[in-house]
Design a protein around this motif. Structure first.
Motif, PDB file in Angstrom:
ATOM      1  N   TYR A   2     -45.291 -18.373  44.890  1.00 19.70           N
ATOM      2  CA  TYR A   2     -44.450 -17.385  45.554  1.00 19.70           C
ATOM      3  C   TYR A   2     -44.528 -16.066  44.809  1.00 19.70           C
ATOM      4  O   TYR A   2     -44.393 -16.027  43.581  1.00 19.70           O
ATOM      5  CB  TYR A   2     -42.997 -17.878  45.609  1.00 19.70           C
ATOM      6  N   ARG A 125     -48.011 -18.460  48.981  1.00 20.96           N
ATOM      7  CA  ARG A 125     -47.369 -19.072  50.140  1.00 20.96           C
ATOM      8  C   ARG A 125     -46.371 -18.136  50.806  1.00 20.96           C
ATOM      9  O   ARG A 125     -46.113 -18.239  52.000  1.00 20.96           O
ATOM     10  CB  ARG A 125     -46.648 -20.355  49.715  1.00 20.96           C
ATOM     11  N   GLY A 126     -45.778 -17.248  50.013  1.00 24.45           N
ATOM     12  CA  GLY A 126     -44.778 -16.370  50.588  1.00 24.45           C
ATOM     13  C   GLY A 126     -44.438 -15.213  49.683  1.00 24.45           C
ATOM     14  O   GLY A 126     -44.880 -15.137  48.528  1.00 24.45           O
ATOM     15  N   ARG A 154     -47.439 -15.248  56.050  1.00 21.03           N
ATOM     16  CA  ARG A 154     -46.808 -15.980  54.954  1.00 21.03           C
ATOM     17  C   ARG A 154     -45.298 -15.904  55.146  1.00 21.03           C
ATOM     18  O   ARG A 154     -44.790 -15.000  55.807  1.00 21.03           O
ATOM     19  CB  ARG A 154     -47.173 -15.362  53.593  1.00 21.03           C
ATOM     20  N   LEU A 155     -44.587 -16.823  54.523  1.00 22.33           N
ATOM     21  CA  LEU A 155     -43.138 -16.815  54.592  1.00 22.33           C
ATOM     22  C   LEU A 155     -42.603 -15.558  53.911  1.00 22.33           C
ATOM     23  O   LEU A 155     -42.953 -15.258  52.766  1.00 22.33           O
ATOM     24  CB  LEU A 155     -42.577 -18.060  53.906  1.00 22.33           C
ATOM     25  N   THR A 255     -40.033 -25.367  49.278  1.00 22.57           N
ATOM     26  CA  THR A 255     -41.306 -25.711  48.633  1.00 22.57           C
ATOM     27  C   THR A 255     -41.397 -27.215  48.375  1.00 22.57           C
ATOM     28  O   THR A 255     -42.418 -27.846  48.647  1.00 22.57           O
ATOM     29  CB  THR A 255     -41.461 -24.933  47.315  1.00 22.57           C
ATOM     30  N   ASP A 260     -42.310 -24.483  53.150  1.00 28.03           N
ATOM     31  CA  ASP A 260     -42.337 -23.076  52.734  1.00 28.03           C
ATOM     32  C   ASP A 260     -43.412 -22.300  53.503  1.00 28.03           C
ATOM     33  O   ASP A 260     -44.371 -21.786  52.943  1.00 28.03           O
ATOM     34  CB  ASP A 260     -42.552 -22.963  51.226  1.00 28.03           C
ATOM     35  N   SER A 261     -43.205 -22.196  54.804  1.00 32.42           N
ATOM     36  CA  SER A 261     -44.110 -21.470  55.681  1.00 32.42           C
ATOM     37  C   SER A 261     -43.309 -20.955  56.862  1.00 32.42           C
ATOM     38  O   SER A 261     -42.163 -21.372  57.083  1.00 32.42           O
ATOM     39  CB  SER A 261     -45.239 -22.381  56.186  1.00 32.42           C
ATOM     40  N   GLU A 263     -43.847 -21.559  59.972  1.00 31.23           N
ATOM     41  CA  GLU A 263     -43.636 -22.686  60.876  1.00 31.23           C
ATOM     42  C   GLU A 263     -42.611 -23.662  60.308  1.00 31.23           C
ATOM     43  O   GLU A 263     -41.799 -24.229  61.053  1.00 31.23           O
ATOM     44  CB  GLU A 263     -44.952 -23.419  61.130  1.00 31.23           C
TER      45      GLU A 263
END
Length: 302
Positions: A2, A125-126, A154-155, A255, A260-261, A263
């Motif tokens: 992250y 990831r975000g 990404r988140l 996570t 952690d996305s 979607e």
């Protein structure tokens, strides 16, 4: 991993001096800044993190860099500047709530410009953004550009963490937050933030998670409605860093559950949201039991 984006600074807490002399003031300085705290909090909770920030080459800036290294926060996105480190003078109220006065004009953590924007690989990831880095320049437009580029890929998590001392123009805060709300996947605000930004609006129109200090936290879900969970009972030292802990815990829970996305957040069930909220409330309570932003470790949480 992250990527947390924004300021890094030192909080200065005044302490009583035994001599009683008005000419003498003692301070305890603790590394902080909301994004800095979230990055450290993620690592303590077992999530790989990095900080996209400007750090001073002065003594305090090197101390901030050392803290990040000691905590295991990745240094790949740190940018050095020959500018001072921001100082936040903190006065703690009777209920443990902090009141800030910032010395930050021209300081290193504000200096990130469009030329410093990183290219992000699939390991990121975000992104998390928040606090006065959203509204002070040039970093504000830099972070907005980054979020606009990465939104949907990404988140994106957002915590306005409104601080009127660095930028007293609440209309500017409202304008920027309104733009970012449209780009973020998960939004967390405090009741204090909400009263400043949207005093006449229904919270569910603009947020997902509302922290209410000793009253606990409330979630506003488009799919599942609104409900609250109570705060954990704890002897409060102060509430500095509690919101940042709550934010880091939200991301950590997602996570750990491999949600952690974009979607993943969209498919959360009511039961999952409840579990995430309770985890974050528990984590924040541990921070409130200590002086300053001393965020908890994963083994301290059930």
């Amino acid at each position: 991993m992250y990527l947390v984006c924004g300021e890094a600074l030192f909080d200065f807490f005044s302490e009583d001096d035994a001599s009683g002399l008005a000419s003498k003031v003692n301070f305890k300085a603790i590394a902080g800044g909301s994004p800095f705290n979230v990055a450290v909090g993620l690592r303590r909770l077992g999530v790989d993190s990095a900080l996209f920030a400007g750090l001073s080459t002065d003594y305090l800036g090197r101390r901030l860099q050392q803290v990040l290294q000691d905590e295991g926060v990745r240094a790949d996105y740190l940018i050095d500047f020959a500018a001072p480190t921001t100082l936040a003078m903190v006065a703690v109220g009777a209920n443990g709530s902090p009141h800030y006065s910032f010395r930050g004009e021209g300081c290193a953590d504000r200096q990130l410009s469009l030329t410093h924007l990183p290219q992000l690989g699939p390991e990121v990831r975000g992104l998390h953004i928040g606090s006065f880095s959203l509204v002070v320049q040039p970093i504000a437009d830099t972070l907005l550009t980054l979020v606009q580029r990465e939104s949907g890929k990404r988140l994106i998590t957002l915590d306005p963490n409104v601080r009127l001392n660095p930028e007293p123009n609440i209309d500017l805060w409202r304008e920027r937050v309104a733009t970012l709300v449209q780009l973020a996947d998960m939004i967390k605000v405090s009741d204090e933030d909400l009263s400043l930004l949207y005093p006449e609006q229904d919270p569910k129109r603009v947020i997902e998670f509302l922290t209410r200090g000793g009253e606990g936290a409330t979630v506003f879900s488009r799919a599942h409605g609104s409900w609250s969970v109570p705060a954990c009972s704890v002897k409060i030292a102060d509430t500095v860093g509690a919101g940042d802990t709550f934010q880091a815990a939200l991301i950590t829970w997602l996570t750990e559950q491999e949600l952690d996305s974009v979607e993943g957040v969209q498919q959360l069930s009511r039961e999952q949201i409840e579990a995430m909220l309770r985890f974050a409330v528990q984590a924040a309570a541990l921070t409130c039991s200590k002086t300053g932003p001393d965020l908890p470790y994963r083994h301290q949480l059930s």
